[in-house]
Design an enzyme around this catalytic site. Structure first.
Site, PDB file in Angstrom:
ATOM      1  N   ARG A 174      28.632  32.534  52.407  1.00 41.54           N
ATOM      2  CA  ARG A 174      28.705  33.625  51.410  1.00 41.54           C
ATOM      3  C   ARG A 174      27.673  34.713  51.700  1.00 41.54           C
ATOM      4  NH1 ARG A 174      32.175  31.057  51.257  1.00 41.54           N
ATOM      5  NH2 ARG A 174      33.273  30.017  49.567  1.00 41.54           N
ATOM      6  N   SER A 247      33.269  32.274  41.153  1.00 38.97           N
ATOM      7  CA  SER A 247      31.999  31.532  41.153  1.00 38.97           C
ATOM      8  C   SER A 247      30.836  32.501  41.018  1.00 38.97           C
ATOM      9  CB  SER A 247      31.835  30.768  42.473  1.00 38.97           C
ATOM     10  OG  SER A 247      32.905  29.886  42.637  1.00 38.97           O
ATOM     11  N   GLU A 343      26.054  34.859  43.353  1.00 38.15           N
ATOM     12  CA  GLU A 343      26.993  35.184  44.425  1.00 38.15           C
ATOM     13  C   GLU A 343      27.492  36.644  44.382  1.00 38.15           C
ATOM     14  OE1 GLU A 343      30.028  32.169  45.559  1.00 38.15           O
ATOM     15  OE2 GLU A 343      31.411  33.857  45.531  1.00 38.15           O
TER      16      GLU A 343
HETATM   17  C1  FAD Z   1      39.037  34.633  39.931  1.00 38.53           C
HETATM   18  C2  FAD Z   1      38.222  34.893  41.183  1.00 38.53           C
HETATM   19  C3  FAD Z   1      38.230  33.964  42.202  1.00 38.53           C
HETATM   20  C4  FAD Z   1      37.486  34.192  43.376  1.00 38.53           C
HETATM   21  N1  FAD Z   1      37.526  33.250  44.355  1.00 38.53           N
HETATM   22  C5  FAD Z   1      36.811  33.450  45.502  1.00 38.53           C
HETATM   23  C6  FAD Z   1      36.839  32.476  46.546  1.00 38.53           C
HETATM   24  O1  FAD Z   1      37.532  31.471  46.482  1.00 38.53           O
HETATM   25  N2  FAD Z   1      36.079  32.709  47.652  1.00 38.53           N
HETATM   26  C7  FAD Z   1      35.314  33.831  47.790  1.00 38.53           C
HETATM   27  O2  FAD Z   1      34.645  33.981  48.813  1.00 38.53           O
HETATM   28  N3  FAD Z   1      35.284  34.780  46.814  1.00 38.53           N
HETATM   29  C8  FAD Z   1      36.012  34.609  45.680  1.00 38.53           C
HETATM   30  N4  FAD Z   1      35.968  35.558  44.686  1.00 38.53           N
HETATM   31  C9  FAD Z   1      35.139  36.766  44.862  1.00 38.53           C
HETATM   32  C10 FAD Z   1      35.944  38.001  45.383  1.00 38.53           C
HETATM   33  O3  FAD Z   1      37.316  37.816  45.214  1.00 38.53           O
HETATM   34  C11 FAD Z   1      35.679  38.280  46.859  1.00 38.53           C
HETATM   35  O4  FAD Z   1      34.305  38.419  47.092  1.00 38.53           O
HETATM   36  C12 FAD Z   1      36.390  39.543  47.338  1.00 38.53           C
HETATM   37  O5  FAD Z   1      36.229  39.692  48.723  1.00 38.53           O
HETATM   38  C13 FAD Z   1      35.905  40.807  46.622  1.00 38.53           C
HETATM   39  O6  FAD Z   1      36.795  41.871  46.956  1.00 38.53           O
HETATM   40  P1  FAD Z   1      36.757  43.227  46.140  1.00 38.53           P
HETATM   41  O7  FAD Z   1      37.632  44.185  46.852  1.00 38.53           O
HETATM   42  O8  FAD Z   1      37.104  42.981  44.718  1.00 38.53           O
HETATM   43  O9  FAD Z   1      35.229  43.620  46.302  1.00 38.53           O
HETATM   44  P2  FAD Z   1      34.318  44.440  45.279  1.00 38.53           P
HETATM   45  O10 FAD Z   1      33.995  43.544  44.119  1.00 38.53           O
HETATM   46  O11 FAD Z   1      34.926  45.749  44.982  1.00 38.53           O
HETATM   47  O12 FAD Z   1      33.025  44.645  46.153  1.00 38.53           O
HETATM   48  C14 FAD Z   1      32.103  43.607  46.358  1.00 38.53           C
HETATM   49  C15 FAD Z   1      30.849  44.180  47.002  1.00 38.53           C
HETATM   50  O13 FAD Z   1      31.148  44.634  48.302  1.00 38.53           O
HETATM   51  C16 FAD Z   1      30.953  46.037  48.418  1.00 38.53           C
HETATM   52  N5  FAD Z   1      32.110  46.557  49.130  1.00 38.53           N
HETATM   53  C17 FAD Z   1      33.411  46.427  48.777  1.00 38.53           C
HETATM   54  N6  FAD Z   1      34.202  46.962  49.718  1.00 38.53           N
HETATM   55  C18 FAD Z   1      33.375  47.455  50.670  1.00 38.53           C
HETATM   56  C19 FAD Z   1      33.589  48.118  51.899  1.00 38.53           C
HETATM   57  N7  FAD Z   1      34.812  48.414  52.341  1.00 38.53           N
HETATM   58  N8  FAD Z   1      32.502  48.485  52.641  1.00 38.53           N
HETATM   59  C20 FAD Z   1      31.255  48.211  52.210  1.00 38.53           C
HETATM   60  N9  FAD Z   1      30.988  47.581  51.046  1.00 38.53           N
HETATM   61  C21 FAD Z   1      32.041  47.201  50.290  1.00 38.53           C
HETATM   62  C22 FAD Z   1      30.860  46.573  47.020  1.00 38.53           C
HETATM   63  O14 FAD Z   1      30.011  47.708  46.953  1.00 38.53           O
HETATM   64  C23 FAD Z   1      30.288  45.394  46.267  1.00 38.53           C
HETATM   65  O15 FAD Z   1      28.902  45.389  46.408  1.00 38.53           O
HETATM   66  C24 FAD Z   1      36.716  35.370  43.505  1.00 38.53           C
HETATM   67  C25 FAD Z   1      36.729  36.310  42.459  1.00 38.53           C
HETATM   68  C26 FAD Z   1      37.474  36.086  41.327  1.00 38.53           C
HETATM   69  C27 FAD Z   1      37.485  37.111  40.229  1.00 38.53           C
END
Ligand code: FAD
Length: 353
Positions: A174, A247, A343
């Site tokens: 992570r 998480s 996380e």
């Molecule tokens: C119900 C649920 C279940 C989940 N299960 C998992 C799981 O099983 N495993 C896991 O690893 N994660 C899990 N997650 C966390 C999440 O889904 C992942 O971390 C996912 O990759 C986030 O994507 P996002 O586009 O929503 O990122 P965002 O929340 O929009 O961004 C996350 C961070 O990354 C930065 N960021 C986003 N895109 C970019 C980019 N292109 N360039 C630079 N910085 C960027 C943002 O500024 C922010 O700081 C879960 C979340 C939820 C709500």
């Protein structure tokens, strides 16, 4: 990669924008400015526009891994770069390039439909492709790094685009270079090395049982994706129903001595030996043992069935959820001597704490 019908018109810039629809915790927060990145050529202009704000720009995907503690005084940029293409293949592998604004779960289905395998255990992880490298997303025994060939990044300070290979990304559990570097890199695309032959990976707890429950076997990657989605839907709260970011704490990794000592205190302590000799402990178990599961303070709470998931029951603010997370972490530390790490990215007025 941008010749795609989903690319919207050149986006307007919205002042004093509501970020509630853009974070899966559904907390209320406002951004001084909100816009979208839809074309690579737009990057330099966006950096120029962002310079007039007192806070650095924040690139967001679907906001499913952030906790917005305060209003954001900078420009929030929604990543809407679309495009997927095959760049190379041999007998064993296919290399694909995916733009950062693509939806992760749709990518999983698309790759399976093309006959390119490896992503199936990562089905239904919310968010966009560009965020996957940030915390090296992982689930059901697979992590992003095992499929990553390279990540394309834009450096807003230098104004240039470059490809980093997987080693340069410094992936860990992570974690990655990008998570540690804050907003130094904007991820614009990733290259994945997928397999051309399906190799089922059902070792992780629950996957084989779920396949059986659904009357499926592991001979098709689509069946594994279906089983993983079914498991996830049953286990994890849907952010459309109740605000959450999955998480909230990472599983702590401790020395074997510390794990043994804690095992004396907590007889049922689950522990997972790591390749480097250390032990990964279950953060959910520790939080549950400390009595936090189902706890609620106003609208900020811990999910009743899942001690790792903090939830917004309706009107909790980011600050309330963050305060609750800090209380839980302090209590777990007092009781068990283990430091829990958050996380998701915590975004405060002054940046990340
Ligand atoms: C119900 C649920 C279940 C989940 N299960 C998992 C799981 O099983 N495993 C896991 O690893 N994660 C899990 N997650 C966390 C999440 O889904 C992942 O971390 C996912 O990759 C986030 O994507 P996002 O586009 O929503 O990122 P965002 O929340 O929009 O961004 C996350 C961070 O990354 C930065 N960021 C986003 N895109 C970019 C980019 N292109 N360039 C630079 N910085 C960027 C943002 O500024 C922010 O700081 C879960 C979340 C939820 C709500």
């Amino acid at each position: 990669m941008n010749a795609d019908h989903r690319v919207p018109a050149w986006p307007a810039l919205i002042a004093d924008a509501d970020l509630r629809p853009h974070n899966s915790f559904a907390v209320r927060a406002r951004a001084a400015g909100l816009t979208a990145l839809t074309r690579i050529e737009q990057l330099d202009d966006l950096v120029e526009a962002a310079a007039s704000y007192p806070q650095a720009p924040l690139l967001l995907g679907d906001g499913s891994n952030v906790l917005l503690v305060d209003d954001y005084a900078g420009l929030v940029v929604l990543n809407q770069l679309y495009g997927r293409r095959l760049i190379n293949q041999d007998d064993e592998h296919a290399w694909v390039e995916i733009a950062a604004g693509e939806n992760w779960d749709q990518l999983v289905d698309w790759s399976i439909a093309q006959g390119w395998f490896g992503l199936e255990n990562l089905a239904l992880i919310p968010g966009r492709v560009g965020a996957a490298p940030i915390q090296n997303i992982g689930a059901y025994g697979v992590e992003f790094e095992s499929l990553c060939a390279a990540v394309q990044v834009y450096d807003p300070k230098a104004g240039n685009l470059q490809w980093l290979d997987a080693a340069q990304c410094q992936f860990a559990y992570r974690d990655s270079l990008f998570k540690r570097a804050g907003s130094r890199y904007w991820i614009t695309a990733v290259r994945l090395r997928l397999r051309r032959r399906h190799q089922p990976n059902c070792a992780y707890a629950g996957v084989a049982e779920e396949l059986q429950r659904l009357g499926l076997d592991d001979s098709q990657a689509s069946s594994i994706a279906q089983a993983v989605r079914s498991l996830r839907r049953r286990k994890l709260p849907d952010p459309a129903q109740i605000g959450n970011a999955g998480s909230f704490f990472k599983n702590p990794v401790v020395s074997p001595e510390d794990a043994n000592a804690l095992g004396q205190q907590l007889a049922g302590l689950p522990r997972f030996e790591q390749d480097d000799g250390r032990c990964k402990l279950s953060a959910a178990y520790l939080i549950d043992q400390a009595g936090w599961k189902g706890y609620r303070d106003g609208d900020a709470g811990v999910h009743a069935n899942h001690a790792l998931v903090l939830v917004n029951h309706g009107q909790a603010s980011g600050a309330q959820l963050y305060a609750l997370a800090q209380r839980i972490a302090a209590d777990v530390h007092d009781r068990y001597g283990v430091r829990l790490q958050i996380e998701p990215r915590v975004i405060c007025a002054a940046g990340e704490p």
